[in-house]
Motif scaffolding. Sequence first.
Motif, short mmCIF file in Angstrom:
data_model
loop_
_atom_site.label_atom_id
_atom_site.label_comp_id
_atom_site.label_asym_id
_atom_site.label_seq_id
_atom_site.Cartn_x
_atom_site.Cartn_y
_atom_site.Cartn_z
N MET A 108 0.53 -1.08 -0.01
CA MET A 108 0.04 0.03 0.03
C MET A 108 0.79 1.23 -0.06
SD MET A 108 -2.84 -0.92 2.96
CE MET A 108 -3.76 0.75 2.55
N THR A 109 0.28 2.26 -0.88
CA THR A 109 0.94 3.47 -0.58
C THR A 109 -0.19 4.73 0.25
OG1 THR A 109 2.19 5.56 -1.86
CG2 THR A 109 0.41 4.21 -2.87
N VAL A 110 0.19 5.16 1.18
CA VAL A 110 -0.43 6.19 1.99
C VAL A 110 0.23 7.47 1.74
CG1 VAL A 110 -1.62 7.03 3.92
CG2 VAL A 110 -1.30 4.30 3.40
N SER A 111 -0.09 8.27 0.81
CA SER A 111 0.37 9.73 0.45
C SER A 111 -0.73 10.68 0.15
CB SER A 111 1.32 9.24 -0.57
OG SER A 111 2.09 10.65 -0.86
N SER A 112 -0.55 11.37 -0.84
CA SER A 112 -1.73 12.21 -0.87
C SER A 112 -2.92 11.57 -1.24
CB SER A 112 -1.17 13.07 -2.62
OG SER A 112 -0.17 13.84 -2.11
N GLY A 113 -2.77 10.58 -1.82
CA GLY A 113 -3.91 9.37 -2.03
C GLY A 113 -3.72 8.28 -1.59
N ILE A 114 -4.43 7.16 -1.66
CA ILE A 114 -4.11 5.68 -1.28
C ILE A 114 -4.20 4.88 -2.22
CG2 ILE A 114 -4.78 3.73 0.25
CD1 ILE A 114 -5.67 5.76 2.35
N GLY A 115 -3.11 4.10 -2.55
CA GLY A 115 -3.34 2.77 -3.63
C GLY A 115 -2.70 1.85 -3.20
N GLY A 116 -2.58 0.51 -3.81
CA GLY A 116 -2.05 -0.48 -3.45
C GLY A 116 -1.89 -1.62 -4.66
N ASN A 155 -6.21 -2.36 -12.45
CA ASN A 155 -6.66 -1.68 -11.17
C ASN A 155 -6.83 -2.60 -10.00
OD1 ASN A 155 -7.28 1.26 -12.11
ND2 ASN A 155 -8.43 0.11 -13.46
N ALA A 156 -6.29 -3.74 -10.09
CA ALA A 156 -6.51 -4.71 -9.09
C ALA A 156 -5.47 -4.17 -7.96
CB ALA A 156 -5.78 -6.37 -9.59
N GLY A 157 -6.10 -4.37 -6.71
CA GLY A 157 -5.29 -3.84 -5.52
C GLY A 157 -5.09 -2.23 -5.37
N HIS A 158 -6.34 -1.58 -6.17
CA HIS A 158 -6.49 -0.31 -5.76
C HIS A 158 -7.46 -0.22 -4.61
CE1 HIS A 158 -6.67 3.94 -7.16
NE2 HIS A 158 -7.75 3.92 -7.74
N VAL A 159 -6.82 -0.32 -3.35
CA VAL A 159 -7.27 -0.35 -1.98
C VAL A 159 -8.00 0.87 -1.56
CG1 VAL A 159 -6.13 -2.49 -1.40
CG2 VAL A 159 -5.16 -0.24 -0.98
N GLY A 160 -7.69 2.15 -2.11
CA GLY A 160 -8.02 3.08 -1.75
C GLY A 160 -9.68 3.36 -1.61
N HIS A 161 -10.31 2.62 -2.44
CA HIS A 161 -11.62 2.55 -2.49
C HIS A 161 -12.50 1.50 -1.84
CE1 HIS A 161 -11.06 6.27 -4.68
NE2 HIS A 161 -10.04 5.68 -5.31
N ILE A 162 -11.64 0.73 -0.78
CA ILE A 162 -12.42 -0.06 0.11
C ILE A 162 -13.06 0.96 1.06
CG2 ILE A 162 -12.21 -1.51 2.14
CD1 ILE A 162 -9.51 -2.78 0.90
#
Length: 297
Positions: free
Chosen positions: A127-135, A150-157
């Motif tokens: 995961m990256t937790v920065s300006s946004g959140i991705g994974g 887009n698999a892993g785009h965990v910012g939208h859990i």
Amino acid sequence: MTVLALDIGATKFMAGVVHAGHEVRDVRQVEVPREDVWGALRALLLEVAGSAPVVAVGIGSAGPVDVRTGVVRPLNIPEWKAGFPIVPAVRELFSAAALRFAIDGACLALAEHRVGALRGVSDALAMTVSSGIGGGIIANGEVLLGRTGNAGHVGHIVVPGWDTPCACGGFGCVEAVASGMSSVRWAREQGWSGSTGVQLSEAAHAGDETAVAALHRAGTALGAAIASAAALLDIDRVVIGGGFAQSGEPLWRPLRAALAEHARLGYLAQLRVVPSRVTHGATLVGAGVLATTAVAD
């Protein structure tokens, strides 16, 4: 001959030259402008490339993306939100280069799996937790891209307990609650006077009550989202990188508490959440891995 790596972030673009061992050197960056976004990125790429022939370019971008068409739709870049054909644009710029393109989270996972905290781990989440959140997801030792990339785009859990509007159009996404930009926005709504995630972190460490509350809020949401993702993916390792993730205990303490509260299934008993070991531009390093793979192919 030159191999380039490119990181399309929410607030800045970074590009560099890839050397042996996936090391990215001569890194330069530019803030994302409000207008003529491609013009700024094009100038950056040409500056980094110099006069040598470019044989490969690896591109990692904030999402959503569509790897089938080479289009990016970063939620935090208004001019590109409807879609920008990044792969065709870069191909026109470097016509002889092999191109590889992935969402930034997949690049993060590649970097961590190749040179970071996920070396030797077969199933994990980065995961990256920065300006946004991705994974990005590692499954059976490989990065999982998904149907559109887009698999892993965990910012939208969606996390329980919040109905905060998200840039995606939904409500309660972990990115809308726990990213650096969202945390700063929330703190300012409570009367805090700072303007950046770094300032918010510093204020929390200094004991500012609003800043402490903002990071506690973010960490709690992150812990809940990680527990959900881990239960879905059947993983025992999560690595977190990104600038806001470096906020220390004011963020990580509530994260661990929420994880302990929500990750109760037996198969999650060994779940570990660790900070990234790739300290300088993990997305860029992952894009470099993409580029060197393109050369090898």
